[in-house]
Structure formats: C-alpha cells, structure tokens
Enzyme design. Structure first.
Site, short mmCIF file in Angstrom:
data_model
loop_
_atom_site.label_atom_id
_atom_site.label_comp_id
_atom_site.label_asym_id
_atom_site.label_seq_id
_atom_site.Cartn_x
_atom_site.Cartn_y
_atom_site.Cartn_z
N CYS A 1 -19.18 3.35 11.74
CA CYS A 1 -18.67 2.31 12.87
C CYS A 1 -18.91 2.46 13.73
O CYS A 1 -18.24 2.20 15.05
CB CYS A 1 -16.68 2.39 12.44
SG CYS A 1 -16.18 2.17 10.51
N LYS B 1 -5.06 11.23 11.10
CA LYS B 1 -5.70 12.24 12.24
C LYS B 1 -5.75 13.56 12.44
O LYS B 1 -6.09 14.56 13.21
CB LYS B 1 -7.42 11.24 13.12
CG LYS B 1 -7.77 10.52 12.72
CD LYS B 1 -8.87 9.35 13.33
CE LYS B 1 -9.72 8.76 13.07
NZ LYS B 1 -10.30 8.50 12.21
#
Length: 403
Positions: A361, A223
């Site tokens: 999620c 990320k």
C-alpha cells in the site's frame, strides 16, 4: 526479558505451517494477539455484553466502564492532556479520513498540503479526495538513497498557501523512523497543523503526543497486540472542538429535532452509532501486555533481531535492501535480483515463514524506488534469533531453487 515466557502468551506461534513451526514475520501488517486479550473478548461477550452509554442497567454500566477505562489507558499511553482527546474509530485509515474530511472542511480552498513519498495509501488518498473537492495541491517530500526524508526539501515546501502537513512516524516499507518532533516544529513555525500517522510507531516506540506537539496522531489496535477493528485518533481539544461531526447518528448528539440538532461533547461528537465496545475494552489488556513487557525492552529486542537479520541478508547474492537509515524500526524490505517478490514469498511460506510481498500500500514509494514491490520481513517482541536463522535458511533455499 524472558522471550519464551512472552511467546507462551501467543498460542498461534505454536502452529505448524507446511509441516514446520510457524515463523511469523508479518508484524507490520498485523501483530498476533496474546491470550489475555482473547480472554477479555470472550469475557465481554459472555458476561458484560450490552450497549454502552445507553442504559441504566448493570450490564450497560459495566460495558461502558470497560470501554471508558480503555480510553483512559490509551490517553495515558500517548500522554494526551485528557481522555476526551481520544476518539475511537475502526482503524488508522478511518481516523485519517475523519481528519481529512472534518478538519479538511475548515482548510482554505486552493491551499497546499505537504505529504511524503513514503506514505501509506491511507495517508495519501484522503488528502487527494480533499484536494479534488477544494482545488488544493499536494506537495511531496522525497527521500535520499538511504531512505531518509530530505528535510531540506521539506522545509522549502512551506509557503503562504501551505495549510496542512501529514506524514508517517515510521515507514511501513523502509522502516525509517522520521524526526517527527523536528518536522512538527517546522510546520508550526509556519502556522501549519500536522497529522502524524503512527500506525507503525505505536507498537515499537514510546509515544508522547504532547512532547511531539502533534495536532493529530493516529494508530491502530491490531498492530499493538490488540483486536482488529479499533483505531485511535488523538487530536488537540481546541482543534476537535472546531471540527464538524464526521458522521451523524446516535450517541454523537445532544438534542435532535427535525429542525435542528446539537452535538455531544468530546469525544462522543465523533463516535456515531454503537462502537466496537467489545474490542475497545479488550485493547486495555493489550496495553497491559505492552506495559508489563516494557516498550524500551520491546524496542531493544526488535533492534537485536533487525541487526541480526540485516547482517544475514548481506550474504545472499543479488539481494538489495530498501531502507538503510541509521534510525530504523524492525522492518526489512528487500528483493533478490531475477526473482519476483511474490515467488520468494510463496516459497518462504512453503517453509513455514510468513512474510509480506507486494507494494505494501505504498505504490508511490515503489515507483520512486523503481520497483513493483518487495519482500518485507517485520519483527515483533515475540520473535527470536532462532527464527531469524530459520528465515535466512529458508530464504537461501528459496533463492537456490531459482539459480
């Protein structure tokens, strides 16, 4: 800041999807990787590949030095007291599981763990598994209508049974930037240790674990413009030294007999087996990219994109944005009335715009919001205002198809 120069480091941004130049707005899931990181991976495989910490020959020493240089860089990036407090894992998820399993074994049976409703599954399920093993209870902090945590409720949940608190620094759905320094101080005033999930914060904000006084802080390379498969666990030395190993095997040992094993010093006690030394070494180049660009410049560019996109979405009839905190990262989750998020995502993809759809999620948060999922657009430093305009135009066309 020259955004076009930054974009030139990311060849994938020149790709065409559905006959249009790619507009990549799925950065919360994973950022793209600059050429210098890819070059570092190729160089490692072609010139330096050898197992680390296990050889006296030149290649092994070079690979070891390159891996440990990344550890030192990461330590500096988050302002850890020493590089031995930086543990390599396969990702944020494994880092949380390591703490929940190892540190969790030291927590009292029947204790209580404080989480928040905005947590990613990775910061819920490991604590659930621990709770099931030890007869513990999870206590959950709610949010208000803007997506800010209810800090009054958070403070009220602490009692004599509270033994752990774990919460995200930045919500991957709402974009809310939580006041983690204040929250850590509250927990510490009750003698409770804290894990902070920094997966969504580390690419966008300056992280100072000593200023935060975090006991554990976790994040991922992929990320942060780096390779996939590399995660970071920061932990205070005094806590890491108390914890039993998470996995057994090579490298994490000092001496082994069939009767008894002694363990290596930090950080190696928690790094069993051959690490992903190629990608760990390449992560150093991603940190170079962030340092050269400037984390404050990254934050400013992303905020500009967030403001422009939010304003443009306000003109789309029937559109609801989830997460309107004054303290927000460059993430926008939304739905359009009468249109399933998956359908919108598919139509955007057909116009070359990559967004994320679904529950991200974070199913407990979706249940709290009363929705099955959202469309999520998330920005990185290489995105532009022109791409925001293309995203908005594509969204309007997609909505018109359903009207």
């Amino acid at each position: 800041m020259d955004v076009e120069k930054i974009r030139s480091e990311f060849p994938i941004l020149n790709r065409e999807v559905a006959g249009r130049r790619l507009v990549y707005l799925d950065n919360s899931a994973t950022s793209q990787t600059p050429g210098r990181v890819v070059d570092a991976i190729v160089d490692m495989y072609t010139c330096h590949k050898a197992n680390v910490h296990r050889g006296v020959h030149t290649l092994s020493q070079e690979a070891t030095d390159m891996q440990e240089r990344s550890r030192r860089r990461i330590s500096e990036y988050i302002n850890a007291a020493e590089s031995a407090e930086v543990i390599f894992t396969r990702g944020t998820t494994e880092a949380i599981n390591l703490v929940a399993s190892s540190f969790g074994s030291l927590l009292p049976d029947g204790g209580e763990i404080i989480l928040t409703v905005m947590e990613h599954h990775a910061n819920i399920v490991p604590w659930q598994l621990l709770a099931q093993r030890k007869g513990m209870t999870l206590r959950v902090v709610d949010i208000d209508e803007r997506g800010d945590l209810r800090l009054d409720q958070y403070e009220s949940l602490f009692n004599e049974r509270t033994c752990m608190a774990a919460f995200t620094h930045v919500s991957n759905v709402l974009g809310t930037v939580n006041p983690v320094k204040q929250m850590i101080a509250t927990a510490h005033s009750h003698g409770v240790p804290v894990l902070v999930d920094g997966a969504q914060a580390s690419p966008h904000l300056r992280i100072n674990v000593r200023d935060l006084d975090a006991d554990f802080y976790v994040f991922s390379s992929h990320k942060m413009y780096g390779p996939a498969g590399v995660g970071i666990l920061y932990g205070k030395r005094e806590l890491l030294e108390k914890m039993p190993p998470y996995q057994g095997g090579g490298e994490m040992i000092s001496h082994v007999t069939f009767q008894h094993t002694t363990y290596a010093e930090l950080p190696f006690k928690f790094e069993a087996g051959t690490p992903d030394f190629v990608d760990i070494a390449a992560f150093d180049k991603a940190l170079d990219f962030i340092a050269e660009t400037g984390i404050e410049n990254i934050e400013a560019q992303e905020h500009k994109l967030l403001v422009a996109a939010t304003a443009g979405l306000a003109d789309v009839p029937g559109l609801t944005i989830y997460g309107t905190s004054d303290h927000k990262s460059a993430v926008i989750s939304f739905n359009v009335e009468g249109i399933h998020n998956y359908d919108l995502g598919m139509l955007l993809d057909k116009q070359g715009v990559a967004v994320r759809t679904g529950h991200h999620c974070a199913q407990p948060l979706m249940e709290r919001l009363g929705i099955p999922g959202t469309v999520r657009a998330s920005f990185a430093v290489y995105n532009t205002l022109d791409e925001v305009d293309k995203f908005l135009a594509a969204l309007r066309r997609a909505v018109e198809i359903f009207r």
